[in-house]
Design a protein around this motif. Structure first.
Motif, PDB file in Angstrom:
ATOM      1  N   GLY A  93       0.804  -1.397  -0.019  1.00 64.45           N
ATOM      2  CA  GLY A  93      -0.037   0.168  -0.104  1.00 64.45           C
ATOM      3  C   GLY A  93       0.864   1.143  -0.020  1.00 64.45           C
ATOM      4  N   LEU A  94       0.132   2.284   0.192  1.00 64.92           N
ATOM      5  CA  LEU A  94       0.726   3.492   0.267  1.00 64.92           C
ATOM      6  C   LEU A  94       1.092   3.792   1.779  1.00 64.92           C
ATOM      7  CD1 LEU A  94       1.847   6.112  -0.830  1.00 64.92           C
ATOM      8  CD2 LEU A  94      -0.520   6.995  -0.988  1.00 64.92           C
ATOM      9  N   VAL A  95       2.191   4.349   2.283  1.00 60.00           N
ATOM     10  CA  VAL A  95       2.799   4.732   3.427  1.00 60.00           C
ATOM     11  C   VAL A  95       3.685   5.908   3.566  1.00 60.00           C
ATOM     12  CG1 VAL A  95       4.664   3.176   3.373  1.00 60.00           C
ATOM     13  CG2 VAL A  95       3.618   3.904   5.586  1.00 60.00           C
ATOM     14  N   GLN A  96       3.868   6.617   4.621  1.00 59.51           N
ATOM     15  CA  GLN A  96       4.564   7.751   4.489  1.00 59.51           C
ATOM     16  C   GLN A  96       5.944   7.351   4.887  1.00 59.51           C
ATOM     17  OE1 GLN A  96       2.718  10.730   7.011  1.00 59.51           O
ATOM     18  NE2 GLN A  96       1.557  11.480   5.285  1.00 59.51           N
ATOM     19  N   PRO A  97       6.999   8.272   4.579  1.00 59.41           N
ATOM     20  CA  PRO A  97       8.363   7.693   5.341  1.00 59.41           C
ATOM     21  C   PRO A  97       8.239   7.723   6.465  1.00 59.41           C
ATOM     22  CG  PRO A  97       8.567   9.555   3.401  1.00 59.41           C
ATOM     23  CD  PRO A  97       6.947   9.387   3.568  1.00 59.41           C
ATOM     24  N   GLY A  98       9.121   6.680   6.949  1.00 58.58           N
ATOM     25  CA  GLY A  98       9.241   6.629   8.620  1.00 58.58           C
ATOM     26  C   GLY A  98       7.879   5.538   9.115  1.00 58.58           C
ATOM     27  N   GLY A  99       7.038   5.252   8.090  1.00 59.49           N
ATOM     28  CA  GLY A  99       6.144   4.260   8.441  1.00 59.49           C
ATOM     29  C   GLY A  99       6.251   2.806   8.225  1.00 59.49           C
ATOM     30  N   SER A 100       5.161   2.122   8.656  1.00 59.68           N
ATOM     31  CA  SER A 100       5.498   0.598   8.683  1.00 59.68           C
ATOM     32  C   SER A 100       4.421  -0.069   7.951  1.00 59.68           C
ATOM     33  CB  SER A 100       5.262   0.038  10.100  1.00 59.68           C
ATOM     34  OG  SER A 100       6.381   0.456  10.958  1.00 59.68           O
ATOM     35  N   LEU A 101       4.681  -1.118   7.376  1.00 60.80           N
ATOM     36  CA  LEU A 101       3.831  -2.140   6.821  1.00 60.80           C
ATOM     37  C   LEU A 101       4.118  -3.647   7.086  1.00 60.80           C
ATOM     38  CD1 LEU A 101       3.548  -0.926   2.977  1.00 60.80           C
ATOM     39  CD2 LEU A 101       1.586  -0.949   4.928  1.00 60.80           C
ATOM     40  N   ARG A 102       3.302  -4.547   6.969  1.00 58.98           N
ATOM     41  CA  ARG A 102       3.593  -5.994   7.225  1.00 58.98           C
ATOM     42  C   ARG A 102       3.073  -6.512   5.947  1.00 58.98           C
ATOM     43  NH1 ARG A 102       1.761 -10.507  11.509  1.00 58.98           N
ATOM     44  NH2 ARG A 102      -0.218 -10.310  10.441  1.00 58.98           N
ATOM     45  N   LEU A 103       3.902  -7.286   5.134  1.00 58.66           N
ATOM     46  CA  LEU A 103       3.403  -8.062   4.178  1.00 58.66           C
ATOM     47  C   LEU A 103       3.351  -9.577   4.595  1.00 58.66           C
ATOM     48  CD1 LEU A 103       5.967  -6.722   1.424  1.00 58.66           C
ATOM     49  CD2 LEU A 103       3.845  -5.906   2.176  1.00 58.66           C
ATOM     50  N   PRO A 106      11.622   6.346   1.229  1.00 60.31           N
ATOM     51  CA  PRO A 106      11.319   6.358  -0.446  1.00 60.31           C
ATOM     52  C   PRO A 106      11.939   5.138  -1.205  1.00 60.31           C
ATOM     53  CG  PRO A 106      11.115   8.571   0.407  1.00 60.31           C
ATOM     54  CD  PRO A 106      11.995   7.373   1.477  1.00 60.31           C
ATOM     55  N   GLU A 107      13.100   4.839  -1.045  1.00 60.11           N
ATOM     56  CA  GLU A 107      13.883   3.989  -1.660  1.00 60.11           C
ATOM     57  C   GLU A 107      13.297   2.511  -1.645  1.00 60.11           C
ATOM     58  OE1 GLU A 107      16.161   7.571  -0.997  1.00 60.11           O
ATOM     59  OE2 GLU A 107      15.202   6.264   0.397  1.00 60.11           O
ATOM     60  N   ASP A 108      12.458   2.046  -0.643  1.00 51.61           N
ATOM     61  CA  ASP A 108      11.602   0.817  -0.345  1.00 51.61           C
ATOM     62  C   ASP A 108      10.626   0.861  -1.524  1.00 51.61           C
ATOM     63  OD1 ASP A 108      12.304   1.433   2.912  1.00 51.61           O
ATOM     64  OD2 ASP A 108      13.611  -0.032   1.635  1.00 51.61           O
ATOM     65  N   THR A 109      10.310   1.860  -2.131  1.00 46.93           N
ATOM     66  CA  THR A 109       9.157   1.633  -3.091  1.00 46.93           C
ATOM     67  C   THR A 109       9.363   0.623  -4.076  1.00 46.93           C
ATOM     68  OG1 THR A 109       8.354   3.978  -2.712  1.00 46.93           O
ATOM     69  CG2 THR A 109       7.957   2.785  -4.903  1.00 46.93           C
ATOM     70  N   ALA A 110       8.596  -0.316  -4.060  1.00 48.16           N
ATOM     71  CA  ALA A 110       8.862  -1.487  -5.230  1.00 48.16           C
ATOM     72  C   ALA A 110       7.715  -2.465  -5.198  1.00 48.16           C
ATOM     73  CB  ALA A 110      10.007  -2.087  -4.759  1.00 48.16           C
ATOM     74  N   TYR A 138       9.052 -22.085  -6.728  1.00 44.16           N
ATOM     75  CA  TYR A 138       7.844 -21.381  -6.777  1.00 44.16           C
ATOM     76  C   TYR A 138       7.781 -20.057  -6.796  1.00 44.16           C
ATOM     77  CZ  TYR A 138       6.734 -26.462  -6.870  1.00 44.16           C
ATOM     78  OH  TYR A 138       6.726 -27.477  -7.023  1.00 44.16           O
ATOM     79  N   TRP A 139       7.193 -19.143  -7.274  1.00 45.22           N
ATOM     80  CA  TRP A 139       7.119 -17.830  -7.088  1.00 45.22           C
ATOM     81  C   TRP A 139       5.752 -17.292  -7.076  1.00 45.22           C
ATOM     82  CZ3 TRP A 139       9.552 -20.664 -10.557  1.00 45.22           C
ATOM     83  CH2 TRP A 139      10.906 -20.768 -10.976  1.00 45.22           C
ATOM     84  N   GLY A 140       5.370 -16.113  -6.373  1.00 45.30           N
ATOM     85  CA  GLY A 140       4.231 -15.533  -6.351  1.00 45.30           C
ATOM     86  C   GLY A 140       4.035 -14.214  -7.259  1.00 45.30           C
ATOM     87  N   ARG A 141       2.800 -13.674  -7.242  1.00 50.37           N
ATOM     88  CA  ARG A 141       2.716 -12.410  -7.747  1.00 50.37           C
ATOM     89  C   ARG A 141       3.128 -11.320  -6.670  1.00 50.37           C
ATOM     90  NH1 ARG A 141      -2.742 -12.905 -11.464  1.00 50.37           N
ATOM     91  NH2 ARG A 141      -2.173 -14.223 -13.037  1.00 50.37           N
ATOM     92  N   GLY A 142       3.452 -10.269  -7.020  1.00 54.17           N
ATOM     93  CA  GLY A 142       3.800  -9.330  -6.098  1.00 54.17           C
ATOM     94  C   GLY A 142       2.614  -8.408  -5.544  1.00 54.17           C
ATOM     95  N   THR A 143       3.096  -7.551  -4.673  1.00 52.51           N
ATOM     96  CA  THR A 143       2.250  -6.455  -3.980  1.00 52.51           C
ATOM     97  C   THR A 143       2.998  -5.286  -3.882  1.00 52.51           C
ATOM     98  OG1 THR A 143       1.131  -5.980  -2.100  1.00 52.51           O
ATOM     99  CG2 THR A 143       3.051  -7.234  -1.584  1.00 52.51           C
ATOM    100  N   LEU A 144       2.363  -4.164  -4.458  1.00 52.20           N
ATOM    101  CA  LEU A 144       2.989  -2.996  -4.448  1.00 52.20           C
ATOM    102  C   LEU A 144       3.236  -1.943  -3.336  1.00 52.20           C
ATOM    103  CD1 LEU A 144       4.132  -0.700  -6.217  1.00 52.20           C
ATOM    104  CD2 LEU A 144       1.952   0.241  -6.608  1.00 52.20           C
ATOM    105  N   VAL A 145       4.411  -1.909  -2.839  1.00 49.01           N
ATOM    106  CA  VAL A 145       4.688  -0.915  -1.721  1.00 49.01           C
ATOM    107  C   VAL A 145       5.120   0.544  -2.188  1.00 49.01           C
ATOM    108  CG1 VAL A 145       6.093  -0.417   0.136  1.00 49.01           C
ATOM    109  CG2 VAL A 145       5.130  -2.704  -0.383  1.00 49.01           C
ATOM    110  N   THR A 146       4.209   1.365  -1.876  1.00 53.23           N
ATOM    111  CA  THR A 146       4.767   2.995  -2.293  1.00 53.23           C
ATOM    112  C   THR A 146       5.046   3.805  -0.889  1.00 53.23           C
ATOM    113  OG1 THR A 146       3.475   2.666  -4.327  1.00 53.23           O
ATOM    114  CG2 THR A 146       4.107   4.867  -3.536  1.00 53.23           C
ATOM    115  N   VAL A 147       6.233   4.243  -0.785  1.00 54.42           N
ATOM    116  CA  VAL A 147       6.530   5.009   0.208  1.00 54.42           C
ATOM    117  C   VAL A 147       6.540   6.574  -0.320  1.00 54.42           C
ATOM    118  CG1 VAL A 147       8.200   5.376   2.233  1.00 54.42           C
ATOM    119  CG2 VAL A 147       8.021   3.215   1.388  1.00 54.42           C
ATOM    120  N   SER A 148       5.799   7.454   0.093  1.00 53.53           N
ATOM    121  CA  SER A 148       5.905   8.700  -0.320  1.00 53.53           C
ATOM    122  C   SER A 148       5.095   9.602   0.638  1.00 53.53           C
ATOM    123  CB  SER A 148       5.230   8.650  -1.820  1.00 53.53           C
ATOM    124  OG  SER A 148       5.022  10.060  -2.154  1.00 53.53           O
ATOM    125  N   SER A 149       5.394  10.688   0.745  1.00 50.75           N
ATOM    126  CA  SER A 149       4.716  11.865   1.426  1.00 50.75           C
ATOM    127  C   SER A 149       3.839  12.708   0.690  1.00 50.75           C
ATOM    128  CB  SER A 149       5.544  12.812   2.086  1.00 50.75           C
ATOM    129  OG  SER A 149       6.464  13.407   1.398  1.00 50.75           O
TER     130      SER A 149
END
Length: 129
Positions: A9-19, A91-95, A118-129
């Protein structure tokens, strides 16, 4: 075999996500799991990996230098799920983040996208203010 990554998902710099990566069609207990990511215009790179565990030894984990101290990988074989906790996001973690599995032990030095089973489809992480 299916691998389904989620939690991006979209998260601000300094934030957290759990994939999360839910894996079906195999006995996860016997597999190592890797997380990869691909940023826009860049090659896919390994992020983290977690190996098999046994009763007496926790699963070996490894991380890319760019995420050490910020990311944490874990696994739940009963739920057939692997997690990537991402803190202090930059922001460099955006991928697009992908999970993949292999029967062989892996480290960040040996893990390659083509070497997984085996490989899975991806999930988009966007780090931006």
């Amino acid at each position: 075999v299916q691998l389904q990554a989620s939690g991006g998902g979209l998260v601000q710099p300094g934030g957290s996500l759990r994939l999360s990566c839910v894996i079906s069609g195999l006995d996860l207990e016997y597999y190592a799991i890797g997380w990869f990511r691909q940023a826009p215009g860049k090659e896919r790179e390994g992020v983290s990996c977690i190996n098999r565990s046994n009763r007496n030894t926790p699963a070996y984990t490894d991380y890319a230098d760019s995420v050490k101290g910020r990311f944490a990988i874990s696994r739940d074989n009963v739920k057939k799920t692997v997690y990537l906790q991402m803190n202090s996001l930059e922001p460099e973690d955006t991928a697009v983040y992908y999970c993949a599995v292999t029967r062989w032990g892996i480290t960040m030095a040996t893990m390659t996208w083509g070497g997984m089973n085996y490989w899975g489809r991806g999930t988009l992480v966007t780090v931006s203010s």
